[in-house]
Structure formats: structure tokens, C-alpha cells
Design an enzyme around this catalytic site. Structure first.
Site, PDB file in Angstrom:
ATOM      1  N   LYS A   1       2.853   4.613   4.312  1.00  0.00           N
ATOM      2  CA  LYS A   1       1.449   4.867   4.687  1.00  0.00           C
ATOM      3  C   LYS A   1       1.208   4.721   6.187  1.00  0.00           C
ATOM      4  O   LYS A   1       2.005   4.123   6.900  1.00  0.00           O
ATOM      5  CB  LYS A   1       0.533   3.991   3.851  1.00  0.00           C
ATOM      6  CG  LYS A   1       0.469   4.536   2.410  1.00  0.00           C
ATOM      7  CD  LYS A   1      -0.548   3.865   1.550  1.00  0.00           C
ATOM      8  CE  LYS A   1      -0.544   4.553   0.175  1.00  0.00           C
ATOM      9  NZ  LYS A   1      -1.189   3.720  -0.835  1.00  0.00           N
TER      10      LYS A   1
ATOM     11  N   ARG B   1       5.070   0.464  -5.719  1.00  0.00           N
ATOM     12  CA  ARG B   1       4.987   1.927  -5.869  1.00  0.00           C
ATOM     13  C   ARG B   1       5.603   2.544  -4.620  1.00  0.00           C
ATOM     14  O   ARG B   1       5.049   2.405  -3.532  1.00  0.00           O
ATOM     15  CB  ARG B   1       3.522   2.352  -6.025  1.00  0.00           C
ATOM     16  CG  ARG B   1       3.324   3.854  -6.234  1.00  0.00           C
ATOM     17  CD  ARG B   1       1.844   4.191  -6.365  1.00  0.00           C
ATOM     18  NE  ARG B   1       1.645   5.605  -6.588  1.00  0.00           N
ATOM     19  CZ  ARG B   1       1.628   6.524  -5.615  1.00  0.00           C
ATOM     20  NH1 ARG B   1       1.793   6.170  -4.356  1.00  0.00           N
ATOM     21  NH2 ARG B   1       1.440   7.803  -5.912  1.00  0.00           N
TER      22      ARG B   1
HETATM   23  N1  HH2 Z   1      -1.411   5.575  -3.195  1.00  0.00           N
HETATM   24  C1  HH2 Z   1      -1.397   6.923  -3.278  1.00  0.00           C
HETATM   25  C2  HH2 Z   1      -1.583   7.565  -4.509  1.00  0.00           C
HETATM   26  N2  HH2 Z   1      -1.731   6.858  -5.636  1.00  0.00           N
HETATM   27  N3  HH2 Z   1      -1.853   4.769  -6.733  1.00  0.00           N
HETATM   28  C3  HH2 Z   1      -1.837   3.427  -6.673  1.00  0.00           C
HETATM   29  N4  HH2 Z   1      -1.982   2.703  -7.786  1.00  0.00           N
HETATM   30  N5  HH2 Z   1      -1.689   2.761  -5.490  1.00  0.00           N
HETATM   31  C4  HH2 Z   1      -1.533   3.407  -4.302  1.00  0.00           C
HETATM   32  O1  HH2 Z   1      -1.408   2.745  -3.252  1.00  0.00           O
HETATM   33  C5  HH2 Z   1      -1.557   4.847  -4.331  1.00  0.00           C
HETATM   34  C6  HH2 Z   1      -1.710   5.498  -5.586  1.00  0.00           C
HETATM   35  C7  HH2 Z   1      -1.193   7.728  -2.035  1.00  0.00           C
HETATM   36  O2  HH2 Z   1       0.166   7.947  -1.794  1.00  0.00           O
HETATM   37  P1  HH2 Z   1       0.985   9.250  -2.232  1.00  0.00           P
HETATM   38  O3  HH2 Z   1       0.917   9.473  -3.712  1.00  0.00           O
HETATM   39  O4  HH2 Z   1       2.349   9.119  -1.675  1.00  0.00           O
HETATM   40  O5  HH2 Z   1       0.303  10.443  -1.443  1.00  0.00           O
HETATM   41  P2  HH2 Z   1      -0.753  11.559  -1.865  1.00  0.00           P
HETATM   42  O6  HH2 Z   1      -1.971  10.856  -2.355  1.00  0.00           O
HETATM   43  O7  HH2 Z   1      -0.983  12.319  -0.592  1.00  0.00           O
HETATM   44  O8  HH2 Z   1      -0.168  12.400  -2.949  1.00  0.00           O
END
Ligand code: HH2
Length: 287
Positions: free
Chosen positions: A231, A266
Site C-alpha cells: 500500500k 492479506r
Molecule cells: N485492501 C484492499 C482490498 N480489500 N480487504 C481487507 N479485508 N483488508 C484490506 O486491507 C483490503 C481488502 C486493497 O488492496 P488490493 O485488493 O490489493 O487492491 P485493489 O482494491 O485496487 O484491488
């Protein structure tokens, strides 16, 4: 022996070791780090297999990016992205080729419902099951849910990394998560995992303070998930602008989080985290 955490379904209980890894599988064109990489069914299923082999206990399948400014994805489009992937992973499990839990990373009740029907085991909702229909789906299927913290109401929520005003970020996130957990359990959701929502509406300092004081949230008595992987806060601290190069920073943040109270991580880089967690677990064993 590592400490165990318990996830409860209506009809079964699964115990995971502290330090269990949830591998991120974004079936999106625009996720901030792995966008576009796993859009094809074969690539997505291969990645699920690779993450499982590398040590993931859960694969988190998402079809909508939450990065700031990401376009809203329709229910149909999200379903079209995630359902074939969940079905395929579930099919591999059915013939004994994969042993992993599947979570559906969605805030839409219809997507959660279809994903659970297709074989997903739990729901990961970045809006904390604020929508009563999301609570109903989890209760009806008798599955656990990850409740992530993000400020706002369903109507006003926007994917924002603009820091929200907090007097004491840890106490306020803890209290807001406690209320969401109570609401979910009251609706009949069998168990919940709490998540402070690293990077969602929090400043660099607020994100760090949350990791430093995770124990205060863990004291509520629920398992805790931390998702700092790649992040932008880590980019701001290290100066590393390419998100896919932030795995070492992610591991550092996550290991610190394990020391202060996180149970599940995660992550994008499952192999790297699995190595780090093994060493952390061994160091914590008394002779
Ligand atoms: N962060 C993201 C998405 N889902 N779910 C939980 N429980 N906790 C988190 O910190 C979290 C999440 C954002 O990251 P990512 O899925 O890599 O990116 P994007 O939202 O751009 O798909």
C-alpha cells in the site's frame, strides 16, 4: 506449536495458525498492484494454485478495485469476473488438487450470494457488512466474514485515502469495529474477523499507529486481519514508487503487526510472507 485462531461456520470450525496468509487474487483490470495480471481464467487459477502451494490458507478473490478513483463495477461485470474463478478453484478442491479456503472480496450482496453458492467459504467486505443485506447473506449461508474498517455510510462511502479526522485513530477504529461485529453477530453471522482497514481513509501516521497498537483492537476478542500489502503508505515511507516492489516493506509491516496482535495477513507475495512467518513462528516458540 503456533497459536491457533478459530473461524466458525454454522456447521464446522476451522483452526488456523496465527500468521495464516490470505493471498490476494484480483480479477480486475485496474487493481493498484496486480491489476490486469490475472484477468484470464487460466492465469487466475494458476495464481491460486501457486499461492496455495506457497502457503496461503485463504485465497481472496476480488472483482472490483478499491483504489482511489477506481470506477464502480456493475454487479453483472463483477460476477462475470469472479464466478468462473471461484468455480474453478472449488472444482480443483473437489478433486483434491487444492486445499485452501476461498473468500469473496465484495461489498455487493448479490455477488456474495453467488460466490458462496459457487463454493466460496467466507465473505471479505471492506464496508464491514454495513449493508443489512450483506449480513443476511452471511447469516443465511452460515459463513464467517471479514469486517474491514472504513469511515462513512454506504451512501457516502467512496474509495478514498484522504485521511479522516480521528482524535485517537486506534480507539475510534476499535469502537467502530466493535459496533460492526456486534451488529453482524446479532444478525446471525457465526463468526467475524476484524480488520483495521490499513490505507482506507487514514494518513501514514494513522496507519502506523494502528499497527503499533493492534493489541487494543485484538483485545475485543475477535481474530484480526491486517492488509498492508504494497500500500501507498509503505511507498511514502520507503520512497519506492512501484507497488510491486514493496514486498520487503510489506513483510516488515506485517511482521510488526503479528507482534502487536494480527492473526491473518492479506498479501500479494505469499511465498515471501510464508518464509518470514515461519521464522517469526519459530522465534516465538519457547524451548
Ligand atoms: N485492501 C484492499 C482490498 N480489500 N480487504 C481487507 N479485508 N483488508 C484490506 O486491507 C483490503 C481488502 C486493497 O488492496 P488490493 O485488493 O490489493 O487492491 P485493489 O482494491 O485496487 O484491488
Amino acid at each position: 506449536m503456533a497459536e491457533l485462531i478459530e473461524l466458525r461456520w454454522r456447521t464446522r470450525t476451522v483452526r488456523l495458525e496465527r500468521g495464516a496468509i490470505m493471498g490476494v487474487l484480483n480479477v480486475t483490470p485496474d487493481s493498484f498492484s496486480d491489476g490486469g495480471q490475472f484477468l484470464g481464467l487460466n492465469a487466475a487459477v494458476e495464481q491460486a494454485g501457486a499461492m496455495t502451494a506457497a502457503g496461503a490458507a485463504i485465497i481472496d478473490v476480488g472483482g472490483e478495485s478499491t483504489r482511489p478513483g477506481a470506477p464502480v463495477v456493475t454487479e453483472e461485470a463483477e460476477l462475470e469476473r469472479v464466478l468462473p474463478v471461484i468455480e474453478a478453484i472449488n472444482g480443483l478442491r473437489a478433486c483434491g488438487e487444492l486445499d485452501v479456503l476461498i473468500s469473496t472480496d465484495t461489498r455487493k450482496p448479490a455477488v456474495a450470494r453467488a460466490a458462496l453458492r459457487a463454493g466460496a467459504d467466507l465473505v471479505n467486505d471492506v464496508t464491514g457488512l454495513r449493508d443489512p443485506a450483506m449480513r443476511e447473506v452471511c447469516a443465511e449461508f452460515g459463513v464467517p466474514a471479514v469486517l474491514m474498517h472504513m469511515r462513512g455510510t454506504p451512501e457516502t462511502l467512496k474509495w478514498s485515502q484522504e485521511a479522516q479526522p480521528f482524535t485517537d485513530v486506534v480507539i475510534e477504529v476499535r469502537d467502530e469495529l466493535a459496533a460492526l461485529a456486534k451488529q453482524a453477530m446479532h444478525a446471525g453471522v457465526p463468526s467475524v474477523i476484524l480488520d483495521p482497514g490499513f490505507g482506507f481513509g487514514k494518513s501514514v501516521e494513522q496507519n502506523l499507529e494502528l499497527i503499533r497498537r493492534l493489541g487494543e483492537i485484538r483485545a475485543l476478542g475477535y481474530p484480526l486481519l491486517l492488509g498492508a500489502s504494497r500500500k501507498s503508505t509503505l511507498g511514502r515511507i520507503t520512497g519506492v514508487t512501484a507497488s510491486e516492489q514493496r514486498d520487503p516493506a510489506s513483510i516488515a509491516a506485517h511482521l510488526y503487526g503479528l507482534m502487536t496482535g494480527a492473526d491473518i495477513l492479506r498479501v500479494h507475495d505469499v511465498a515471501g510472507h510464508a518464509q518470514a512467518v515461519k521464522v517469526w513462528q519459530r522465534l516465538g516458540e519457547s524451548k
